[in-house]
Design a protein around this motif. Sequence first.
Motif, short mmCIF file in Angstrom:
data_model
loop_
_atom_site.label_atom_id
_atom_site.label_comp_id
_atom_site.label_asym_id
_atom_site.label_seq_id
_atom_site.Cartn_x
_atom_site.Cartn_y
_atom_site.Cartn_z
N ILE A 12 99.89 29.71 35.20
CA ILE A 12 100.17 29.94 36.62
C ILE A 12 101.32 29.04 37.07
N LEU A 13 101.27 27.77 36.71
CA LEU A 13 102.34 26.84 37.08
C LEU A 13 103.68 27.31 36.53
N MET A 23 106.33 25.36 42.89
CA MET A 23 104.99 25.21 42.36
C MET A 23 103.98 25.77 43.37
N PRO A 24 102.87 26.27 42.90
CA PRO A 24 101.86 26.78 43.82
C PRO A 24 101.15 25.64 44.55
N SER A 25 100.60 25.94 45.70
CA SER A 25 99.80 24.95 46.42
C SER A 25 98.40 24.91 45.83
N MET A 26 97.61 23.95 46.24
CA MET A 26 96.23 23.87 45.76
C MET A 26 95.45 25.10 46.19
N ILE A 64 104.34 18.60 40.74
CA ILE A 64 104.17 18.73 39.29
C ILE A 64 105.47 19.18 38.64
N ARG A 65 105.76 18.59 37.49
CA ARG A 65 106.88 19.04 36.65
C ARG A 65 106.32 19.45 35.30
N ILE A 66 106.75 20.58 34.81
CA ILE A 66 106.24 21.11 33.55
C ILE A 66 107.07 20.57 32.39
#
Length: 90
Positions: A12-13, A23-26, A64-66
């Motif tokens: 998903i990320l 990035m998606p939110s919580m 977040i960083r992938i």
Amino acid sequence: MLADIERKILRILYNYSAGRRRMPSMDELMIKTGKTQKDITRALINLEDQLYIIWDNKKLVESIRILQGWEQREKPARPTSGNTDYWTQY
């Protein structure tokens, strides 16, 4: 090897970052996974521990960083004997 929830969140990320450039939110993660915030947070920490992501600000999922977008696969061990295995086992 990643747990199912960790693998799902990682995908998903990755898809959000590639397709939506963010990035998606919580809340979006909770909707997409059907999991609670506590479960998602635990999975994100596990992903960080296994070096799939970097999550500097634990209050913002958007930070977040992938590092790796896919699960690491273990390579099968190569036989140590000569090429006779090919002729005797295959």
